[in-house]
Design a protein around this motif. Structure first.
Motif, short mmCIF file in Angstrom:
data_model
loop_
_atom_site.label_atom_id
_atom_site.label_comp_id
_atom_site.label_asym_id
_atom_site.label_seq_id
_atom_site.Cartn_x
_atom_site.Cartn_y
_atom_site.Cartn_z
N ALA A 2 71.06 33.69 21.50
CA ALA A 2 71.31 34.39 20.24
C ALA A 2 70.18 35.36 19.90
O ALA A 2 69.05 35.23 20.38
CB ALA A 2 71.47 33.37 19.12
N LEU A 3 70.50 36.34 19.06
CA LEU A 3 69.53 37.30 18.59
C LEU A 3 69.49 37.23 17.07
O LEU A 3 70.47 37.57 16.41
CB LEU A 3 69.90 38.72 19.05
N THR A 29 76.66 40.15 28.09
CA THR A 29 75.32 40.41 27.58
C THR A 29 74.34 40.59 28.73
O THR A 29 74.20 39.70 29.58
CB THR A 29 74.85 39.27 26.66
N LEU A 30 73.66 41.73 28.74
CA LEU A 30 72.61 42.02 29.71
C LEU A 30 71.29 42.02 28.96
O LEU A 30 71.08 42.81 28.05
CB LEU A 30 72.87 43.39 30.35
N LEU A 77 73.48 45.32 25.48
CA LEU A 77 72.20 45.26 26.17
C LEU A 77 71.13 44.86 25.18
O LEU A 77 71.06 45.42 24.08
CB LEU A 77 71.89 46.61 26.81
N ILE A 78 70.30 43.89 25.55
CA ILE A 78 69.26 43.40 24.65
C ILE A 78 67.89 43.50 25.30
O ILE A 78 67.68 43.04 26.43
CB ILE A 78 69.53 41.93 24.25
N PHE A 79 66.95 44.13 24.59
CA PHE A 79 65.55 44.17 25.00
C PHE A 79 64.91 42.85 24.59
O PHE A 79 64.99 42.43 23.43
CB PHE A 79 64.84 45.33 24.30
N ARG A 80 64.25 42.19 25.53
CA ARG A 80 63.53 40.96 25.24
C ARG A 80 62.04 41.16 25.55
O ARG A 80 61.68 41.72 26.58
CB ARG A 80 64.06 39.80 26.10
N PHE A 201 72.08 38.02 32.95
CA PHE A 201 73.45 38.49 32.68
C PHE A 201 74.27 37.29 32.23
O PHE A 201 74.40 36.31 32.97
CB PHE A 201 74.06 39.12 33.93
N ASP A 202 74.76 37.37 31.01
CA ASP A 202 75.50 36.26 30.40
C ASP A 202 74.72 34.95 30.50
O ASP A 202 75.26 33.88 30.79
CB ASP A 202 76.89 36.11 31.03
N GLY A 203 73.39 35.06 30.29
CA GLY A 203 72.53 33.88 30.24
C GLY A 203 71.99 33.39 31.55
O GLY A 203 71.23 32.42 31.58
N VAL A 204 72.34 34.05 32.66
CA VAL A 204 71.91 33.60 33.99
C VAL A 204 70.98 34.64 34.61
O VAL A 204 71.30 35.84 34.61
CB VAL A 204 73.12 33.35 34.92
#
Length: 227
Positions: A2-3, A29-30, A77-80, A201-204
């Motif tokens: 989650a974000l 989600t990437l 796309l999410i920057f972490r 990608f999708d949590g993996v």
């Protein structure tokens, strides 16, 4: 993963035509875990690895996603933040990005633009570049960079970053974004990410994705995996 809403500016979505809400199509989600100050190698001819992947994403991959309906309607796309303590100024750079995010009310355009500016200025944050600076002097340079590149108020950025001296015994008082830094570090640890860059990608974790990938390699991978 989650974000939290206050970090919404880390997310890029691309389809402005699809409906929102419960009926909207679920998105792939990437997630890209990056460190603003992590170099590719000691070879001065080579550009920073993190800069390479970020530039490829922003100059080739993201425009391609926006222009391709099958991708733009299916992907976020999410920057972490991946703060690596063996690069001491990594924390300072990520603090500055989080300060910009807060001062722009989570504006993704401002956050991603300032991230680009930090990668462009990466060498000015390397160990040898900051060895004679105090922490607050580095913060001052980062606040100035934020003002020059994305138009935020320099003094407001610096106010969030500055470490102020107190009276009596020294304490670890932190600064105005310390709570945010703790949160993003915990998020990375929860998914056992250790180095930058790491792509999920999708949590993996996607171990096949390389920092040196060209735009064409990214396009091929996206077409294969976004179904």
């Amino acid at each position: 993963m989650a974000l939290p809403p206050k970090f919404a500016g880390h997310r890029l979505t691309f389809d402005t035509l699809s409906p929102s809400g419960a009926s909207a199509k679920p998105l792939h989600t990437l997630e890209i875990f990056l460190d603003y100050t992590c170099p590719f190698s000691a070879n001065l001819i080579t550009r920073a690895l993190r800069t390479e992947i970020f530039r490829t994403l922003t100059s080739v991959v993201i425009p391609h996603i926006r222009a391709t309906p099958s991708l733009s309607s299916s992907l976020q796309l999410i920057f972490r933040h991946q703060i690596q303590p063996w690069h001491p100024t990594s924390t300072l750079a990520h603090e500055a990005a989080l300060a910009v995010l807060r001062l722009t009310d989570g504006d993704p355009d401002k956050f991603w633009a300032f991230s680009a500016a930090l990668f462009d200025a990466q060498k000015t944050l390397f160990d040898e570049a900051v060895v004679d600076e105090t922490r607050n002097q580095t913060y001052r340079r980062l606040a100035k960079l934020a003002a020059e590149t994305v138009g935020v108020n320099e003094e407001q950025v610096y106010k969030l970053l500055e470490i102020k001296k107190g009276e009596g015994e020294p304490r670890n008082v932190g600064n105005g974004v310390t709570v945010d830094v703790k949160f993003v570090v915990k998020m990375a640890r929860l998914v056992s990410v250790h180095v930058s860059p790491t792509v999920l990608f999708d949590g993996v974790v996607q171990g096949d994705i390389s920092s040196s990938w060209t735009g064409e390699q990214w396009k091929e991978w996206l077409e294969k995996n976004i179904v």
